[in-house]
Design an enzyme around this catalytic site. Structure first.
Site, PDB file in Angstrom:
ATOM      1  N   ASP A  14     -35.207 -14.730  -7.408  1.00 47.96           N
ATOM      2  CA  ASP A  14     -36.601 -15.163  -7.338  1.00 47.96           C
ATOM      3  C   ASP A  14     -37.267 -14.823  -8.673  1.00 47.96           C
ATOM      4  O   ASP A  14     -37.044 -13.753  -9.234  1.00 47.96           O
ATOM      5  CB  ASP A  14     -37.304 -14.430  -6.186  1.00 47.96           C
ATOM      6  CG  ASP A  14     -38.729 -14.929  -5.990  1.00 47.96           C
ATOM      7  OD1 ASP A  14     -38.892 -15.960  -5.317  1.00 47.96           O
ATOM      8  OD2 ASP A  14     -39.651 -14.277  -6.518  1.00 47.96           O
ATOM      9  N   ASP A  63     -39.584 -21.220  -6.301  1.00 47.92           N
ATOM     10  CA  ASP A  63     -38.958 -20.527  -7.429  1.00 47.92           C
ATOM     11  C   ASP A  63     -37.776 -19.691  -6.954  1.00 47.92           C
ATOM     12  O   ASP A  63     -37.404 -18.693  -7.577  1.00 47.92           O
ATOM     13  CB  ASP A  63     -39.987 -19.648  -8.144  1.00 47.92           C
ATOM     14  CG  ASP A  63     -40.597 -18.596  -7.218  1.00 47.92           C
ATOM     15  OD1 ASP A  63     -40.502 -18.763  -5.987  1.00 47.92           O
ATOM     16  OD2 ASP A  63     -41.146 -17.608  -7.719  1.00 47.92           O
TER      17      ASP A  63
END
Length: 583
Positions: A450, A493
């Site tokens: 992430d 993301d």
């Protein structure tokens, strides 16, 4: 015809030769006729019939016109050379002037149009009995001429032909009533007649052609005169006639004198020919101008026709394609598919079953070395008797359809922004990787990654800038893994990495650190420089889970643990991490 009792009895003393190539007709008629004649001989073609005549010398001959080896009229001509008096009865489904003229020349006694049942054949035989009885009583010589006239009248009545006689030197002509009827008149309406009568009725364009053919015959360059002409009917319409004749006599200095011939109305045939021509031309225009490629092929896999549109599809001319073996026209994989379809067609044809339309997608080769995807629709052409003639195919370019399908497939399995496998495809690849690891007893690593605080970039610079950064992130990550490994994007993301056969935990951590380090390098996007970091969690099969769900949960926990430890970090799952998913 009213036959006498003497005729019936006399017929029972005679030998009759019956020549017919149709086995069923021969058997049925023979069974019937054998009850009324003394001896019934049979043959199945003209050659057998001629041999039977020479051996047995029958009193009467009945023969079919159309037969293999030797037809009925050819056999009759040979028999006439042996015996001018034997009665000959001809059966035929044709009523053309060439049959008429030939029948007259051979002196056929009866001309019967098919189908002819046993009763009609019996009646024809009975009609021959009186003359045969008279012959036994030494009929006078002039009887032969009467017989010829009787034969001629029977033939003319059977064919409904118009006859003409022409003195080439004087122009004198003789027409029968049927000749006048063919153009809508009674004979007395056009009397007195001469060659001018015919000239005035014939289409001017056809007169030129007729004149050329007549003079060829006069010069001995053709056995007979034959010409198709248009004649003006009484109702004002043009009707087509087949005009045919022969020079019967010449003057002392060799000029044609008398010529005899016949007219046959062929208007219906010409109309059918014109309809067929127009239909063929229409279909040819459709085939030549259609964007699809239309083709026909025999069971030998050789093309018999290819429409011009093949040049646009494959870059080859129709002539080149027709010479091209089918295995060269298709890619190897499509060739195998085509042969399976072809085998299905052959099996159905051999079994006598109708062939249903077959449709398939084949990849074809082009003249420039490329290939094109096509959809092929195949059916079979049969004649009026239901016999297979050839294969008919239509080939359509489906390149754009194929591209659309590929795009849809890509959208269904790949992330539109980064072109990385999406959650669905990655899940399938993950399951396959686990199965492979179990089979080969190897270790597999699952990484959850992430980007730290990525929301701030979207909020401050907009999603367009954020998307450009995500694309660059994907490209950099791909440079950090092996070809056998997989990267996927499963959220905004959030990325996942699947490392096969990692060996030790250290190898998985090394790969993760490589990704983290490359993402720490600055990004130049939209004229600005950005710095980002990432948090990566690792779960190893089989230590941290044996199933996909368990491994995914533990890799996610390890990632959040990396965030809790200050971000920009790599953490391997361990049991000390809190079991509850962080908020």
């Amino acid at each position: 015809m009213n036959a006498s009792a003497e005729d019936y009895e006399y017929l029972k003393k005679l030998t009759v030769l019956y020549v017919e190539d149709d086995e069923e007709v021969l058997n049925q008629s023979s069974q019937f006729l054998s009850r009324f004649v003394g001896v019934l001989l049979t043959a199945r073609n003209g050659a057998e019939g001629l041999a039977a005549y020479r051996e047995h010398h029958p009193h009467i001959v009945i023969t079919d016109k159309q037969m293999p080896v030797m037809d009925g009229l050819a056999m009759a001509s040979e028999i006439r050379n042996l015996d001018r008096s034997v009665p000959i009865i001809v059966l035929t489904s044709f009523e053309l002037p060439d049959v008429l003229i030939k029948s007259i020349n051979i002196s056929i006694d009866r001309y019967i149009t098919k189908p002819a049942d046993g009763f009609r054949l019996h009646q024809a035989l009975l009609s021959c009995a009186p003359r045969l009885r008279e012959d036994e009583q030494l009929k006078p010589p002039q009887g032969e001429l009467k017989d010829d006239l009787r034969r001629l009248n029977c033939i003319l009545e059977g064919t409904r032909a118009g006859t003409w006689e022409w003195n080439v030197q004087t122009g004198e002509t003789i027409f029968n009533g049927r000749w006048a009827e063919l153009v809508g008149y009674h004979l007395d309406e056009i009397s007195p007649v001469s060659i001018s009568t015919w000239i005035n009725l014939v289409h001017p364009d056809d007169l030129i052609k007729s004149n050329e053919l007549l003079h060829r015959h006069f010069r001995g360059e053709s056995d007979c005169y034959e010409c198709e002409v248009r004649m003006r009917h009484k109702n004002g319409q043009w009707v087509w006639m087949l005009d045919r004749g022969v020079v019967a006599s010449r003057t002392d200095d060799g000029k044609p004198l008398w010529m005899f011939g016949a007219h046959m109305d062929i208007t219906e045939r010409k109309q059918m020919e014109e309809m067929l021509r127009v239909s063929e031309e229409r279909h040819r225009l459709l085939a030549d101008n259609a964007s699809d490629v239309i083709w026909t092929m025999g069971l030998d896999l050789k093309y018999t026709y290819v429409s011009p549109s093949v040049a646009k599809l494959r870059g080859y001319s129709p002539a080149e394609v027709m010479q091209q073996p089918i295995e060269e026209a298709l890619t190897p994989e499509s060739y195998l598919v085509a042969m399976e379809h072809f085998a299905t067609i052959c099996t159905s044809i051999q079994a006598g079953r109708p062939v249903e339309n077959i449709r398939g997608k084949l990849e074809q080769t082009c003249s420039d070395g490329s290939t094109v995807w096509t959809e092929i629709t195949v059916s079979c052409i049969y004649n009026s008797e239901g016999t297979f003639v050839e294969i008919l195919g239509v080939t359509r370019d489906i390149t754009e359809l194929k591209k659309t399908q590929q795009q849809l497939e890509l959208m269904a399995h790949y992330d539109a922004l980064t072109n990385l496998p999406n959650r669905s495809l990655f899940s399938d690849l993950f399951s396959q990787g686990l199965a492979l690891a179990r089979r080969h007893n190897t270790r597999l690593a699952l990484l959850f990654m992430d980007i730290d605080n990525f929301k701030l970039i979207n909020d401050n610079y907009g999603h367009a800038v954020g998307d450009l950064i995500l694309q660059e992130v994907a490209a950099r990550m791909l440079c950090c893994i092996r070809a056998s490994d997989t990267i996927g994007r499963i959220g905004g993301d959030e990325f996942v990495v699947l490392l096969h056969d990692v060996g030790s935990d250290e190898n998985a951590v090394t790969s993760a650190d490589k990704i983290r380090d490359v993402l720490n390098q600055s990004f130049g996007v939209a004229g600005k420089t950005f710095s980002i970091s990432s948090s990566i969690g690792i779960a190893i099969y089989p230590e941290h889970g044996s199933e996909a769900i368990e491994l995914s949960r533990n890799a996610d926990r390890a990632m959040y643990h990396a965030k809790e430890c200050g971000r920009n970090n790599v953490k391997v799952f361990n049991a000390g991490i809190l079991p509850a998913d962080p908020a």
